[in-house]
Write a protein that holds these residues in place. Structure first.
Motif, PDB file in Angstrom:
ATOM      1  N   ARG A 106       0.837  -1.379   0.018  1.00 43.25           N
ATOM      2  CA  ARG A 106      -0.139  -0.370   0.208  1.00 43.25           C
ATOM      3  C   ARG A 106       1.163   1.418  -0.225  1.00 43.25           C
ATOM      4  O   ARG A 106       1.170   1.559   0.879  1.00 43.25           O
ATOM      5  CB  ARG A 106      -1.399  -0.066   1.402  1.00 43.25           C
ATOM      6  CG  ARG A 106      -1.804  -1.118   1.512  1.00 43.25           C
ATOM      7  CD  ARG A 106      -3.147  -1.130   2.481  1.00 43.25           C
ATOM      8  NE  ARG A 106      -4.185  -1.903   2.083  1.00 43.25           N
ATOM      9  CZ  ARG A 106      -4.779  -1.837   2.564  1.00 43.25           C
ATOM     10  NH1 ARG A 106      -5.173  -0.897   3.507  1.00 43.25           N
ATOM     11  NH2 ARG A 106      -6.592  -2.910   2.304  1.00 43.25           N
ATOM     12  N   ASP A 245      -3.719  -2.615   8.128  1.00 48.47           N
ATOM     13  CA  ASP A 245      -5.454  -2.566   7.450  1.00 48.47           C
ATOM     14  C   ASP A 245      -5.967  -0.599   8.707  1.00 48.47           C
ATOM     15  O   ASP A 245      -5.526   0.184   7.642  1.00 48.47           O
ATOM     16  CB  ASP A 245      -5.847  -2.730   8.416  1.00 48.47           C
ATOM     17  CG  ASP A 245      -8.151  -2.815   8.243  1.00 48.47           C
ATOM     18  OD1 ASP A 245      -7.447  -1.989   6.566  1.00 48.47           O
ATOM     19  OD2 ASP A 245      -8.897  -3.734   8.451  1.00 48.47           O
ATOM     20  N   ASP A 249      -5.166   3.570   6.387  1.00 51.00           N
ATOM     21  CA  ASP A 249      -5.773   4.593   6.734  1.00 51.00           C
ATOM     22  C   ASP A 249      -5.100   5.691   7.025  1.00 51.00           C
ATOM     23  O   ASP A 249      -5.918   6.598   6.507  1.00 51.00           O
ATOM     24  CB  ASP A 249      -7.243   4.242   6.992  1.00 51.00           C
ATOM     25  CG  ASP A 249      -8.667   3.034   6.586  1.00 51.00           C
ATOM     26  OD1 ASP A 249      -7.687   2.819   5.511  1.00 51.00           O
ATOM     27  OD2 ASP A 249      -9.449   3.463   6.713  1.00 51.00           O
TER      28      ASP A 249
HETATM   29 MG    MG Z   1      -8.963  -1.044   5.528  1.00 50.28          MG
END
Ligand code: MG
Ligand code: IPM
Length: 354
Positions: A106, A245, A249
């Protein structure tokens, strides 16, 4: 070359943004002489409605047979009442698990054109930011045993990691660091969690193969703070499923909008699944409001990681830059003096730039 892509548009804004990524890939194919073919498969809420389960076997089989998967988003209020394994989100975890896509890349990249959209003060953020979060994706607390105990009215989720699961994702992180700033921060909660202490042991072992890469450990709570205080200290962050996770964000906000962040989920081969990190945003679904850039950039990651088409991937990134340079913005990244456009117009602008 011919590439076969399974698209899983899913729910909410999923179909809106996948359409634009296809438009961009089509333009790219024309310019570089590739052919991209697409097969749409159901997963998430739409699969619950049509087939009675969030992840039909047919979708998994088709994904396996494809060169890569491009996924929109799943979930929405319509299915919120469903419990546990019947929820749309189960489709995402199921695909990641079934396809053994254990490493989730990411990149949190701030486009200089969007620095006004970053909530940090200019002296902290500077003009760009480039962090890569590598999130472990098929184990940890999202995959451990969970349940309820009626007797004592309790519930539990299990955080489990074995050495092999830790090692393979660390290697992805260290390899990625070699191609960037050669620094890895392994994020954990080793002052509390036994799994984190195992992560540290395995890191020390893996790091011996990467003497050219500098590494350090950081507690996740401190990392959440450091990302805001001094985000430039990070190059590659490698961390567990849940921490990744959450931190991705958080990092996305440094780039101005979660609508900008792409991701690649990889296993041991060139096959991968590519998706924006944002959700299905049901409130703006079908309204030509969603930002397609995260999905378009996910397609660029697909070109790079699954098809080894680096030049083509750069052409997509350049086209996104060009649309932003020309002042075009979807609502989520809009700032004064810019030209506000919808999902389809943004997709067209990027495709035209290619
Ligand atoms: Mg997420
Ligand atoms: C993500 C999402 C998913 C996750 C949800 C929708 C299951 O938040 O991709 O980050 O938690 O992995």
């Amino acid at each position: 070359m011919k590439y076969h892509i399974v698209t899983v548009s899913g729910d909410g804004i999923g179909p809106d943004i996948i359409d634009e990524a296809k438009k961009v890939l089509h333009a790219l194919g024309q310019r570089f002489g590739h052919s991209f073919s697409f097969t749409e498969k159901d997963a998430g809420g739409i699969a619950i409605d049509r087939h009675g389960c969030p992840l039909p076997k047919d979708t998994v089989d088709a994904a396996r047979a494809a060169d890569a998967v491009l996924l929109g988003a799943v979930g929405g209020p319509k299915w919120d009442h469903l419990g546990g394994d019947r929820r749309p989100e189960k489709a995402l975890l199921g695909l990641r698990g079934e396809l053994n896509l254990f490493a989730n890349l990411r990149p949190a990249v701030l486009f200089p054109q969007l620095k006004e959209a970053c909530p940090l003060r200019p002296e902290i953020i500077g003009s760009t930011l480039d962090i890569l979060i590598v999130r472990e994706l098929t184990s940890g607390i999202y995959f451990g045993a969970r349940g309820r105990n009626a007797e004592d009215k309790s519930a539990y989720d299990t955080l489990y990691y074995n050495e092999e699961e830790i090692e393979r994702v660390l290697r992805v992180g260290f390899n990625a660091a070699r191609l960037r700033g050669s620094r890895v921060t392994v994020v954990d909660k080793a002052n509390i969690l036994e799994t984190s202490r195992l992560w540290r042991e395995v890191t020390a072992r893996v790091a011996k193969f990467y003497t050219d890469v500098e590494y350090s450990h950081m507690y996740v709570d401190n990392c959440a703070m450091q990302l805001i205080k001094n985000p430039h200290q990070f190059d590659v962050i490698v961390t567990t499923n849940m921490f990744g996770d959450i931190l991705s964000d958080e990092a996305s906000m440094l780039t101005g909008s979660i609508g900008m962040l792409a991701s690649a989920s990889l296993g041991g081969s060139s096959f991968g699944m590519y998706e924006p990190i944002h959700g299905s945003a049901p409130d703006i679904a079908g309204k030509d409001l969603a930002n397609p850039i995260a999905t378009v950039l996910s397609a660029a990651m697909m070109l790079k990681y699954s098809f080894a088409l680096d030049e083509e991937a750069r052409a997509v990134e350049d086209a996104v830059n060009k649309a932003l340079d020309s002042g075009y913005r979807t609502a989520d990244i809009y700032s004064e003096g810019c030209k506000r456009v919808g999902t389809r117009e943004m997709g067209r602008l990027i495709a035209d730039a290619i």
